[in-house]
Design an enzyme around this catalytic site. Structure first.
Site, PDB file in Angstrom:
ATOM      1  N   SER A 164      -0.267  -1.207   0.584  1.00 45.89           N
ATOM      2  CA  SER A 164      -1.234  -0.974   1.850  1.00 45.89           C
ATOM      3  C   SER A 164      -2.376  -0.226   1.642  1.00 45.89           C
ATOM      4  O   SER A 164      -2.522   0.504   0.475  1.00 45.89           O
ATOM      5  CB  SER A 164      -0.294  -0.318   2.928  1.00 45.89           C
ATOM      6  OG  SER A 164       0.904  -0.928   3.338  1.00 45.89           O
TER       7      SER A 164
HETATM    8  N1  SAH Z   1       5.642   0.198   1.019  1.00 45.30           N
HETATM    9  C1  SAH Z   1       4.985  -0.646   0.016  1.00 45.30           C
HETATM   10  C2  SAH Z   1       4.228  -1.796   0.765  1.00 45.30           C
HETATM   11  C3  SAH Z   1       4.768  -3.051   0.350  1.00 45.30           C
HETATM   12  S1  SAH Z   1       4.659  -4.531   0.936  1.00 45.30           S
HETATM   13  C4  SAH Z   1       4.038  -0.074  -0.919  1.00 45.30           C
HETATM   14  O1  SAH Z   1       3.806   1.078  -0.928  1.00 45.30           O
HETATM   15  O2  SAH Z   1       3.772  -0.546  -1.859  1.00 45.30           O
HETATM   16  C5  SAH Z   1       6.123  -4.850   1.879  1.00 45.30           C
HETATM   17  C6  SAH Z   1       7.199  -4.890   1.252  1.00 45.30           C
HETATM   18  O3  SAH Z   1       8.305  -5.273   1.944  1.00 45.30           O
HETATM   19  C7  SAH Z   1       7.283  -6.083   0.099  1.00 45.30           C
HETATM   20  O4  SAH Z   1       7.806  -5.447  -1.249  1.00 45.30           O
HETATM   21  C8  SAH Z   1       8.857  -6.915   0.564  1.00 45.30           C
HETATM   22  O5  SAH Z   1       9.193  -7.503  -0.246  1.00 45.30           O
HETATM   23  C9  SAH Z   1       9.577  -5.931   1.362  1.00 45.30           C
HETATM   24  N2  SAH Z   1      10.238  -6.640   2.194  1.00 45.30           N
HETATM   25  C10 SAH Z   1      10.461  -7.469   3.381  1.00 45.30           C
HETATM   26  N3  SAH Z   1      11.416  -7.914   3.866  1.00 45.30           N
HETATM   27  C11 SAH Z   1      12.410  -6.685   3.371  1.00 45.30           C
HETATM   28  C12 SAH Z   1      13.572  -6.309   3.971  1.00 45.30           C
HETATM   29  N4  SAH Z   1      14.166  -7.123   4.938  1.00 45.30           N
HETATM   30  N5  SAH Z   1      14.142  -5.340   3.168  1.00 45.30           N
HETATM   31  C13 SAH Z   1      13.579  -4.684   2.106  1.00 45.30           C
HETATM   32  N6  SAH Z   1      12.349  -5.123   1.990  1.00 45.30           N
HETATM   33  C14 SAH Z   1      11.685  -5.840   2.559  1.00 45.30           C
END
Ligand code: SAH
Length: 218
Positions: A67
């Site tokens: 993000s």
């Molecule tokens: N907080 C992260 C943002 C990553 S983008 C950072 O600081 O980089 C969101 C992430 O959520 C992705 O890696 C995606 O694979 C994950 N995601 C999506 N659905 C999910 C679920 N049901 N359980 C765990 N992770 C999930």
């Protein structure tokens, strides 16, 4: 031999904090401090390191993103967390958000569903000495029952609704911040307060997150 001048990441980070966070009203000293210290460039693919402190999200592979700094700051500030609280993060991704929360003295539990992101993030936490962050590869829409309840929950992917297991696993009192939207490409940031056995949800601004995929997601 060409001369290579290493980018001054510390300076870029301070600039990011001043221009993107302070100037836009982020005021929680703990959030500003953690974001001043955390080396965001280590959480992005090497080729993108020169852009790590820019004012936008960046791809981290497998269709996922880290993000934008301002969004990380906003969501973290909305948690109104204090040291020692337990926090569940759904969507580890690069691990950056977890590192910020750990840097604020929180007890962090983070869940990621994509193996190719889970293992590098886990390894990076180890290399950075962030040994307190507990990681799990699973569908985070189911929460993490064994460690519930959580004082705070932060979801960094967007689904159509608020997953009911997360509401159940939120402590009382507790705060959850989550992007929610029936339209896959746009969500509202929602803040849920649990207090005295009751729950209230407030929708804040529009945001765009990657899909929350799972039993209680897309
Ligand atoms: N907080 C992260 C943002 C990553 S983008 C950072 O600081 O980089 C969101 C992430 O959520 C992705 O890696 C995606 O694979 C994950 N995601 C999506 N659905 C999910 C679920 N049901 N359980 C765990 N992770 C999930």
């Amino acid at each position: 031999m060409g001369s290579y001048i290493a980018p001054d990441f510390k300076r870029q980070r301070q600039r990011m904090v001043n221009e993107q966070l302070l100037n836009r009203g982020i005021s929680d000293p703990a959030v500003l401090d953690a974001m001043s210290r955390t080396q965001r460039h280590l959480f992005v693919p090497e080729a993108l390191q020169p852009r790590a402190y820019d004012d936008h999200p960046l791809p981290i592979g497998h269709g996922q993103t880290i993000s934008q700094p301002y969004i990380v700051a906003c969501m973290t500030q909305l948690l109104e967390a204090s040291p020692g609280m337990s926090v569940l993060e759904v969507g580890t991704g690069s691990g950056y958000q977890s590192a910020i929360l750990a840097g604020m003295g929180l007890d962090v539990f983070t869940v990621e569903r994509v193996r190719e992101l889970y293992f590098p993030a886990k390894d990076l936490f180890r290399r950075l000495g962030l040994l307190g962050i507990r990681t799990r590869i699973a569908d985070g829409t189911l929460g993490w029952q064994e460690n519930a309840p959580f004082d705070r929950i932060i979801v960094t992917a967007g689904g159509p609704d608020i997953p009911s297991p997360l509401l159940d696993q939120l402590a009382d009192p507790g705060i959850m911040v989550i992007p929610v939207g029936k339209n896959r490409r746009e969500q509202r940031l929602v803040r849920v307060f649990k207090k005295d056995g009751g729950m209230t949800a407030r929708a804040l601004g529009n945001v765009t997150f990657v899909d929350l995929v799972g039993d209680h997601g897309w």
